[in-house]
Design a protein around this motif. Structure first.
Motif, PDB file in Angstrom:
ATOM      1  N   ALA A  68     -29.644 -18.011 -12.973  1.00 19.09           N
ATOM      2  CA  ALA A  68     -30.960 -18.601 -13.174  1.00 19.09           C
ATOM      3  C   ALA A  68     -31.169 -19.774 -12.210  1.00 19.09           C
ATOM      4  CB  ALA A  68     -31.092 -19.070 -14.628  1.00 19.09           C
ATOM      5  N   PRO A  69     -32.402 -20.293 -12.104  1.00 22.67           N
ATOM      6  CA  PRO A  69     -32.661 -21.419 -11.198  1.00 22.67           C
ATOM      7  C   PRO A  69     -31.793 -22.641 -11.445  1.00 22.67           C
ATOM      8  CG  PRO A  69     -34.723 -20.407 -11.853  1.00 22.67           C
ATOM      9  CD  PRO A  69     -33.646 -19.738 -12.667  1.00 22.67           C
ATOM     10  N   ASP A  70     -31.311 -22.820 -12.688  1.00 22.51           N
ATOM     11  CA  ASP A  70     -30.456 -23.981 -12.973  1.00 22.51           C
ATOM     12  C   ASP A  70     -28.988 -23.716 -12.650  1.00 22.51           C
ATOM     13  OD1 ASP A  70     -29.674 -22.259 -14.977  1.00 22.51           O
ATOM     14  OD2 ASP A  70     -30.295 -23.545 -16.640  1.00 22.51           O
ATOM     15  N   GLY A  71     -28.696 -22.535 -12.066  1.00 23.38           N
ATOM     16  CA  GLY A  71     -27.329 -22.224 -11.673  1.00 23.38           C
ATOM     17  C   GLY A  71     -26.514 -21.515 -12.731  1.00 23.38           C
ATOM     18  N   LYS A  72     -27.050 -21.385 -13.938  1.00 23.06           N
ATOM     19  CA  LYS A  72     -26.325 -20.723 -15.016  1.00 23.06           C
ATOM     20  C   LYS A  72     -26.700 -19.241 -15.069  1.00 23.06           C
ATOM     21  CE  LYS A  72     -25.989 -24.889 -17.849  1.00 23.06           C
ATOM     22  NZ  LYS A  72     -26.312 -25.525 -19.154  1.00 23.06           N
ATOM     23  N   GLY A 179     -11.637 -31.448  -7.813  1.00 31.34           N
ATOM     24  CA  GLY A 179     -11.929 -32.503  -8.773  1.00 31.34           C
ATOM     25  C   GLY A 179     -13.309 -32.368  -9.384  1.00 31.34           C
ATOM     26  N   LEU A 180     -13.953 -31.230  -9.168  1.00 30.16           N
ATOM     27  CA  LEU A 180     -15.301 -30.987  -9.672  1.00 30.16           C
ATOM     28  C   LEU A 180     -15.418 -29.571 -10.209  1.00 30.16           C
ATOM     29  CD1 LEU A 180     -17.340 -32.384  -6.634  1.00 30.16           C
ATOM     30  CD2 LEU A 180     -17.147 -33.508  -8.853  1.00 30.16           C
ATOM     31  N   THR A 181     -16.167 -29.393 -11.293  1.00 39.57           N
ATOM     32  CA  THR A 181     -16.510 -28.052 -11.735  1.00 39.57           C
ATOM     33  C   THR A 181     -17.606 -27.529 -10.801  1.00 39.57           C
ATOM     34  OG1 THR A 181     -18.273 -28.805 -13.206  1.00 39.57           O
ATOM     35  CG2 THR A 181     -16.044 -28.680 -14.134  1.00 39.57           C
ATOM     36  N   PRO A 182     -17.857 -26.233 -10.765  1.00 34.57           N
ATOM     37  CA  PRO A 182     -18.941 -25.717  -9.919  1.00 34.57           C
ATOM     38  C   PRO A 182     -20.290 -26.357 -10.198  1.00 34.57           C
ATOM     39  CG  PRO A 182     -17.508 -23.926 -10.572  1.00 34.57           C
ATOM     40  CD  PRO A 182     -17.049 -25.129 -11.337  1.00 34.57           C
ATOM     41  N   SER A 183     -20.621 -26.596 -11.472  1.00 34.44           N
ATOM     42  CA  SER A 183     -21.916 -27.218 -11.788  1.00 34.44           C
ATOM     43  C   SER A 183     -21.961 -28.659 -11.292  1.00 34.44           C
ATOM     44  CB  SER A 183     -22.185 -27.161 -13.298  1.00 34.44           C
ATOM     45  OG  SER A 183     -21.173 -27.839 -14.023  1.00 34.44           O
ATOM     46  N   GLU A 184     -20.856 -29.395 -11.406  1.00 33.43           N
ATOM     47  CA  GLU A 184     -20.807 -30.765 -10.877  1.00 33.43           C
ATOM     48  C   GLU A 184     -20.907 -30.762  -9.356  1.00 33.43           C
ATOM     49  OE1 GLU A 184     -17.958 -32.754 -14.366  1.00 33.43           O
ATOM     50  OE2 GLU A 184     -17.066 -31.889 -12.552  1.00 33.43           O
ATOM     51  N   TYR A 185     -20.284 -29.768  -8.744  1.00 37.22           N
ATOM     52  CA  TYR A 185     -20.316 -29.619  -7.289  1.00 37.22           C
ATOM     53  C   TYR A 185     -21.756 -29.382  -6.815  1.00 37.22           C
ATOM     54  CZ  TYR A 185     -17.259 -28.825  -3.194  1.00 37.22           C
ATOM     55  OH  TYR A 185     -16.575 -28.936  -2.014  1.00 37.22           O
ATOM     56  N   LYS A 186     -22.474 -28.507  -7.536  1.00 41.65           N
ATOM     57  CA  LYS A 186     -23.856 -28.216  -7.181  1.00 41.65           C
ATOM     58  C   LYS A 186     -24.733 -29.455  -7.337  1.00 41.65           C
ATOM     59  CE  LYS A 186     -25.772 -24.241  -7.963  1.00 41.65           C
ATOM     60  NZ  LYS A 186     -26.301 -22.990  -8.555  1.00 41.65           N
ATOM     61  N   LEU A 191     -28.163 -29.016  -5.392  1.00 36.07           N
ATOM     62  CA  LEU A 191     -28.544 -27.604  -5.493  1.00 36.07           C
ATOM     63  C   LEU A 191     -29.025 -27.286  -6.898  1.00 36.07           C
ATOM     64  CD1 LEU A 191     -25.476 -26.054  -3.623  1.00 36.07           C
ATOM     65  CD2 LEU A 191     -27.679 -26.713  -2.645  1.00 36.07           C
ATOM     66  N   GLU A 192     -29.865 -26.281  -6.999  1.00 37.15           N
ATOM     67  CA  GLU A 192     -30.337 -25.817  -8.301  1.00 37.15           C
ATOM     68  C   GLU A 192     -30.030 -24.335  -8.451  1.00 37.15           C
ATOM     69  OE1 GLU A 192     -34.427 -26.895  -8.673  1.00 37.15           O
ATOM     70  OE2 GLU A 192     -34.027 -29.054  -8.627  1.00 37.15           O
ATOM     71  N   ARG A 193     -30.889 -23.522  -7.883  1.00 40.60           N
ATOM     72  CA  ARG A 193     -30.729 -22.081  -8.007  1.00 40.60           C
ATOM     73  C   ARG A 193     -29.778 -21.515  -6.949  1.00 40.60           C
ATOM     74  NH1 ARG A 193     -35.993 -18.112  -8.001  1.00 40.60           N
ATOM     75  NH2 ARG A 193     -35.013 -16.195  -7.340  1.00 40.60           N
ATOM     76  N   GLU A 194     -29.540 -22.271  -5.890  1.00 38.74           N
ATOM     77  CA  GLU A 194     -28.819 -21.762  -4.731  1.00 38.74           C
ATOM     78  C   GLU A 194     -27.342 -21.470  -5.033  1.00 38.74           C
ATOM     79  OE1 GLU A 194     -32.238 -24.270  -3.717  1.00 38.74           O
ATOM     80  OE2 GLU A 194     -30.400 -24.692  -4.817  1.00 38.74           O
ATOM     81  N   ASN A 195     -26.775 -20.570  -4.246  1.00 38.89           N
ATOM     82  CA  ASN A 195     -25.351 -20.254  -4.341  1.00 38.89           C
ATOM     83  C   ASN A 195     -24.542 -21.398  -3.743  1.00 38.89           C
ATOM     84  OD1 ASN A 195     -22.692 -19.197  -3.378  1.00 38.89           O
ATOM     85  ND2 ASN A 195     -23.453 -17.289  -4.249  1.00 38.89           N
ATOM     86  N   LEU A 196     -23.609 -21.956  -4.508  1.00 38.49           N
ATOM     87  CA  LEU A 196     -22.831 -23.107  -4.053  1.00 38.49           C
ATOM     88  C   LEU A 196     -22.102 -22.820  -2.749  1.00 38.49           C
ATOM     89  CD1 LEU A 196     -21.483 -25.893  -4.385  1.00 38.49           C
ATOM     90  CD2 LEU A 196     -19.821 -24.806  -5.927  1.00 38.49           C
ATOM     91  N   ARG A 197     -21.474 -21.668  -2.647  1.00 42.39           N
ATOM     92  CA  ARG A 197     -20.647 -21.393  -1.471  1.00 42.39           C
ATOM     93  C   ARG A 197     -21.479 -21.209  -0.199  1.00 42.39           C
ATOM     94  NH1 ARG A 197     -15.134 -18.717  -3.843  1.00 42.39           N
ATOM     95  NH2 ARG A 197     -15.468 -19.478  -5.959  1.00 42.39           N
ATOM     96  N   ASP A 198     -22.734 -20.856  -0.363  1.00 39.41           N
ATOM     97  CA  ASP A 198     -23.609 -20.777   0.798  1.00 39.41           C
ATOM     98  C   ASP A 198     -23.939 -22.164   1.347  1.00 39.41           C
ATOM     99  OD1 ASP A 198     -23.633 -18.066   0.704  1.00 39.41           O
ATOM    100  OD2 ASP A 198     -25.679 -17.856  -0.056  1.00 39.41           O
ATOM    101  N   HIS A 199     -23.530 -23.193   0.624  1.00 38.85           N
ATOM    102  CA  HIS A 199     -23.818 -24.569   1.039  1.00 38.85           C
ATOM    103  C   HIS A 199     -22.546 -25.391   1.247  1.00 38.85           C
ATOM    104  CE1 HIS A 199     -28.185 -24.225   0.525  1.00 38.85           C
ATOM    105  NE2 HIS A 199     -27.844 -23.327  -0.377  1.00 38.85           N
TER     106      HIS A 199
END
Length: 278
Positions: A68-72, A179-186, A191-199
């Protein structure tokens, strides 16, 4: 299931493989064709004014898990090519005909990819190039995708029951590595909806790969079975990457984890890449 974004007229449309065919987010399609600020409200009104569409809604649409747009990850109403064509009939938009041609092309490409999986890799690379990523970054990203697929295949064989267990194990690797969860990393990268690894930068991708590759290897060597044991292994694999990251940071005096992202326009992204190389 394998989730991917496709782009129509600069609009991102989520899709996922289900029963070996592409299913598309209905909300994303409606937004792309109508430019509606509230596609879900548009869909509600569309169903009200088209009784036939409403009567077959449950047949045309299936809730499938998507980011979803919030990353979940959430259940999202999706339709296959045939279902999307029916929905388009209820949308009075000049974009409808070009979209139909685009959708047919996307469906045909899926058939080609089944026959020759290498085509999927080539198309993914082409999409990243079109967005302005460097070839060096793309090669790392593609390798990371392969490493990730190998890890999830291993988890599946060791009794991990898909999402949300994959997400929990991934979070364990990330916390140990960065030292970060994926949501903390985003959140750090804005980032919101975007794929973390693309950034991620080159180094962030490299340490992500190291954490996941190490987790795969430890799971095999220790024959970890079930969620509990694989959670311990995920921490171990992530910690190997974390220690390597800390050693590099100690030697260079710089940080691997960065708030930098690739939300900039392609030309700005290229300048940023050249700046890093210099």
């Amino acid at each position: 299931m394998h989730n991917k974004l496709v782009v129509f007229k600069n609009k991102e449309i989520r899709r996922t493989l289900h029963n070996n065919e592409w299913w598309f987010s209905v909300a994303d399609v409606v937004e792309a064709l109508t430019d509606s600020a509230d596609p879900r409200q548009y869909i509600k009104k569309m169903r009200q004014r088209d009784p036939e569409l409403e009567s077959y809604w449950g047949t045309n649409c299936t809730p499938l898990e998507m980011v979803a747009p919030d990353g979940k990850k959430r259940a999202t109403n999706c339709a296959n090519t045939e279902g999307i064509f029916r929905i388009i009939q209820s949308i009075p938009s000049p974009k409808a005909e070009p979209f139909k041609r685009w959708l047919a092309k996307v469906g045909y490409e899926r058939v080609q990819e089944i026959e020759d999986p290498e085509l999927a890799t080539k198309r993914t690379k082409a999409l990243y190039r079109a967005k302005g990523y460097s070839d060096a970054w793309i090669e790392k990203r593609m390798r990371g995708i392969a490493v990730r697929a190998e890890l999830t295949d291993e988890w599946k064989n060791r009794g991990i029951n898909g999402e949300p267990e994959y997400a929990i194990l991934t979070s364990e690797i990330s916390k140990a590595a960065f030292g970060l969860t994926p949501s903390e990393y985003k959140n750090l990268k804005g980032l919101e909806r975007e794929n973390l690894r693309d950034h991620m930068t080159d180094l962030e991708l490299i340490f992500s790969m190291l954490g996941e590759a190490a987790t795969t290897e430890i799971a095999r060597r220790q024959d970890a079975q079930g969620f509990g044991k694989n959670k311990i292994v995920a921490r171990k694999g992530g910690r190997i990457a974390g220690e390597a990251r800390e050693n590099l940071e100690k030697e260079t005096g710089g940080k691997v984890v960065t708030p930098e992202n690739y939300l900039a326009e392609p030309e700005s992204r290229k300048r940023l890449t050249r700046k890093k190389k210099g």
